[in-house]
Scaffold this active site. Structure first.
Site, PDB file in Angstrom:
ATOM      1  N   LYS A 136       0.797  -1.161  -0.059  1.00  0.00           N
ATOM      2  CA  LYS A 136      -0.019   0.128  -0.020  1.00  0.00           C
ATOM      3  C   LYS A 136       0.958   1.371   0.004  1.00  0.00           C
ATOM      4  CE  LYS A 136      -3.881   1.622   2.958  1.00  0.00           C
ATOM      5  NZ  LYS A 136      -4.601   1.610   4.147  1.00  0.00           N
ATOM      6  N   SER A 211      -9.570   1.139   3.294  1.00  0.00           N
ATOM      7  CA  SER A 211      -8.457   1.952   2.617  1.00  0.00           C
ATOM      8  C   SER A 211      -7.471   1.052   1.871  1.00  0.00           C
ATOM      9  CB  SER A 211      -8.023   3.022   3.553  1.00  0.00           C
ATOM     10  OG  SER A 211      -6.969   2.367   4.583  1.00  0.00           O
ATOM     11  N   ILE A 232      -7.454   0.733  10.550  1.00  0.00           N
ATOM     12  CA  ILE A 232      -7.844   1.453  11.941  1.00  0.00           C
ATOM     13  C   ILE A 232      -9.570   1.394  12.093  1.00  0.00           C
ATOM     14  CG2 ILE A 232      -8.333   3.960  11.064  1.00  0.00           C
ATOM     15  CD1 ILE A 232      -6.837   4.921  13.405  1.00  0.00           C
ATOM     16  N   SER A 235      -9.742  -1.223   7.436  1.00  0.00           N
ATOM     17  CA  SER A 235      -8.980  -1.065   6.304  1.00  0.00           C
ATOM     18  C   SER A 235      -8.313  -2.231   5.610  1.00  0.00           C
ATOM     19  CB  SER A 235      -8.135   0.236   6.297  1.00  0.00           C
ATOM     20  OG  SER A 235      -8.912   1.374   6.373  1.00  0.00           O
TER      21      SER A 235
END
Lengths: 557, 557
Positions: A136, A211, A232, A235
């Site tokens: 990521k 995410s 968190i 994600s």
């Protein structure tokens, strides 16, 4: 070295510069992916067969443990494997928009070094010898841009590899691709002004989740077999679930997250964690074990010196018998999961009932609405000031889900220290109560439950910009319980009928109910979540392995 | 049940009510302590012989492990031991003012129950069977007042025993006395408007230290052999050191501190810990092991599931040889320790040099001034608002050291969330740097050092209201390193001469230099501190045990 990115006169130009760079890294492949037809099916997972070579398909669809075994014996070279994944990642990018840059030069140089090492030493350099791993974007990579999804942060260059990358590197990993993330990193989708939206390879009208949605789409398309995300509020798990792969949110302070860029880096009210996504459970296990075996607590001061736990982690009954006790949470009683989720859960539960030594207990959710109120109030304790500044600095607009989580979120408020402590007090009280509930499952001379089995979300991957409900994942962030996502089935419009005449419980439930139309979700992977107590990371992996030995997952359509 | 305490019309009356109650608990002893002469020597430790029976003296001066062994075999009854400690604690109160209340009725009832249990079952109920344990007041005890040293909090009754007391109770402990603490709990002394000042039994013009100073004085006088304190900046170690006993500040999140009352309970910037003081190292070990063996993480949600570590915890060299590598920090380079401290350290170091397999390395302090700046800025992130409110509510005046740490402290400031995160960022950076320094002691094929040996403070127990310098203890709170204090010697005016013509380095150093006059500190115990890496709690106990096997401590005068 990459071109020196910089802030250009408009945010649009800065963003275009990044996309142009990304495209140039795709074009730099030895054998670039050809142009694709404009008209594509919604489910693009089958297109690999039309574009990649048979060998590339075979390699990229191999499980990570198979690749590792063959790389470790020299049956495969890292160069060959890396090239295959580079090409499939390039194709994944063209189909789902999940990549921020390919790293063919770096990766092939590294792969060649590892191949040379193997040729000279007749042994692998480490447990991940030669394996390509996707990363990521906001996990810093030395000398590469590090922007965390904000246009205004373009031009920031990482001074060193993130600690986790250093460890994986020592174990023999090859980093070959960086993946997309949303503006603010606080969506359960992946939409930014730098790269636009990342979509789901099983149905491109649906989100890849977020995410770590670049990772999710890439792994769902087999453009990676092992990747690194962060979590968190869901994600890692949302993209793993949405794309039919495995994902682990470990307990906090076990895996090193130093060297990641984000806003609010030094808040400690809700701890962000780093963890793996993989096409196999064994990939999750090997990744996590490799890092913990490297004693990361000597490299990042806030990590805990907890060695990897081996052996059967289920305790014995008073009678000396080892059983698996599973709490099943069907519904959080706030937002009812869509029919495919309940079908998947029912099917797994039915199978579990058939296994000798497995005991199922209904797990009643405990005030999950309060849990959301607490975590949402703690997420942006600065009133989202850092995010607002980072967005305003370039003039980029708010993406829809950034608006949703920052501007339209009633819990975003700049707290005083006194108010902050009042929320951490509520958090700690809630954690105590949940612990006591878990303890209370020990009765009749039995041990407490080992795990909770539950949905990952209120549905499969939703249409773009609709992932409003976090609480099936954020619940476990608040409690800091490890949670493991695994694929179960896919949405089947023929059987996953919408519940008629349903009376929604509340506004959030109504929103979720309205979202579901069986054709809209066609083919979307459906996953479930296995949750353990704090630091039971190894145990939940072990329990899922046990389950998979008895239940073939994912179920075939 | 105690009398129902309440807020009276003035703070003085409320405070008097508490002292009257305390006195009544002393008077309730079967054989109360007689009146003492008005004129007493400065060193009152020898007075026990004149007032207590021979048997009481023998019992109370036994090491806790000796008592435990005899209680476990039935050679001693808990009733007999408890009565002896009740009387000696009463005498300690009269001499040092260290008690908030005795608990003769509760304790003797409990002791009788345990004695009955033993008589019936011919075995102890748990590892602490029948052992009297003293408890700092702010550790909640069911149905008793819980005021944490604030007059305005008198009348608050604990609804349950603190978690640590529940565990110790199950192991067979007898709680027989509650001990004093300072206003705000943020002194390295013990001075409150409820009870006045607690003084040092070795020299009553000196402080007993704090904030667990009631425990310190009580143990220093052998009024307890095992007690419970708490520590956020030195509050276990300062009183242990000042009174010549052992004290452990464990790593955070190992021992349960739930059920303690204090201001700022839910801050998580500097974690307060709970831990033991004892007249022996074995007392420290047994206390800590008993609690960890009880799996406290199933009783308090934020604790870590780290079992007690056994076996030789020192690692082996590349050559396979186990050595003990000790970093010696003589001085923090900000405030130079007084002559008795440097003498004690030199004497221990000289002895260590003679032990086969011990290697000594100079440990250079790393920016301990910055460490103080960070921790002091994080202590009162609310600008000490909670403390100010708690003090103002009754109208009680600020004690001198409350003024020192709150009103005259340049680092007390109400922070915004953004400022708070800036400080936690500095804290985390500092922790990384210290970790790297520790790692860097691994060289020439050697392992890193095992422990740091250093002073506990810039001198022995200072005169009342002068304990201004925290950084020899708070340093390890900031880093969250476990630290163990042990007695070495006593101040000897004949040999601990003041350094003449010393040029102080700075204002703090000058203050400390001026404090020292050898007659003033006569007889004060001098202790040292052994510090480990995070979670090396067992290791530092093991290392001190190893040292004590080779070096007879404390040194005789």
């Amino acid at each position: 070295m990459p071109p020196p990115f910089k802030q250009l006169s408009t945010w649009q130009e800065t963003a275009k510069q990044m996309r142009d760079h990304r495209d140039s890294t795709l074009a730099a492949l030895e054998s670039p992916i050809p142009g694709l037809p404009v008209q594509l099916p919604l489910n693009v997972t089958h297109l690999a067969k039309e574009i990649l070579t048979e060998e590339e398909i075979k390699l990229t669809e191999s499980l990570p443990e198979t690749l590792m075994a063959e790389l470790a014996t020299g049956a495969l070279t890292s160069t060959k494997v890396t090239k295959a994944f580079l090409r499939r990642a390039a194709l994944a990018q063209k189909l789902t928009n999940c990549v921020t840059e390919l790293l063919p030069e770096r990766a092939l140089k590294r792969a060649a070094e590892l191949d040379t090492y193997f040729a000279q030493n007749k042994k692998p350099i480490g447990s991940l010898h030669g394996l390509p791993i996707s990363v990521k974007e906001h996990i810093g990579m030395k000398d590469l841009d590090l922007n965390a999804g904000f246009v205004s942060w373009v031009g920031n260059t990482a001074k060193a590899d993130a600690v986790i990358l250093q460890i994986l590197w020592s174990a023999g990993a090859v980093f070959y691709v960086r993946t997309t993330q949303p503006q603010s990193l606080m969506h359960l989708e992946t939409s930014s002004n730098l790269y636009g939206e990342t979509v789901n390879p099983y149905n491109t009208k649906l989100t890849s989740g977020g995410s770590s949605g670049g990772e999710g789409a890439l792994l769902g398309f087999n453009g990676s077999c092992l990747g690194i995300g962060t979590d968190i509020g869901g994600s890692i798990r949302s993209p793993a679930a949405n794309n039919g792969v495995y994902g682990l949110r470990p307990t906090s302070f076990r895996l090193p997250n130093a060297g990641c860029l984000a806003t609010m880096l030094y808040e400690e009210h809700v701890i962000p964690v780093i963890g793996p996504l993989s096409t196999s459970l064994e990939g999750i296990r090997l990744f996590t074990k490799t890092i913990i075996d490297a004693q990361p607590w000597l490299k990042q001061a806030n990590l805990l010196p907890l060695p990897w736990k081996e052996g059967d982690l289920r305790e014995k009954d008073a009678s000396g018998k080892t059983t698996l006790r599973v709490g099943v949470m069907w519904d959080d009683e706030i937002v009812k999961p869509h029919p495919p989720v309940l079908r998947a859960l029912k099917k797994v539960v039915d199978k579990l009932k058939e296994i000798e030594g497995v005991e199922l207990i209904d797990w009643k959710p405990y005030k999950h609405d309060l849990a959301w109120e607490i975590i949402a109030s703690l997420y942006f304790a600065d009133g989202a000031l850092e995010d607002k500044v980072a967005i305003a600095a370039s003039g980029e607009p708010y993406r829809p889900l950034t608006n949703f989580i920052i501007n339209d979120n009633p819990y975003v408020k700049e707290l005083t220290i006194t108010e902050l402590w009042a929320w951490t007090a509520k958090r700690d009280k809630y954690r105590e109560e949940y612990m006591n509930l878990w303890n209370s499952t020990a009765n009749d001379g039995k041990r407490p439950i080992d795990v909770i089995l539950c949905p990952v979300g209120p549905g499969a991957a939703p249409p773009l910009n609709c992932a409003h409900y976090w609480a099936y994942t954020s619940q476990w962030n608040l409690l800091d319980y490890p949670a493991l996502v695994f694929p179960v089935t896919q949405v089947d419009p023929l059987i996953d009928l919408k519940e008629e005449r349903y009376q929604p419980r509340n506004e959030k439930d109504a929103y979720n109910y309205e979202l579901y139309e069986r054709e809209r979700y066609r083919d979307a992977p459906v996953s479930l979540q296995l949750v353990g107590r704090r630091f039971d990371d190894e145990k939940i992996i072990q329990v899922l392995d046990f389950i998979q030995q008895h239940v073939k997952l994912p179920f075939q359509k």
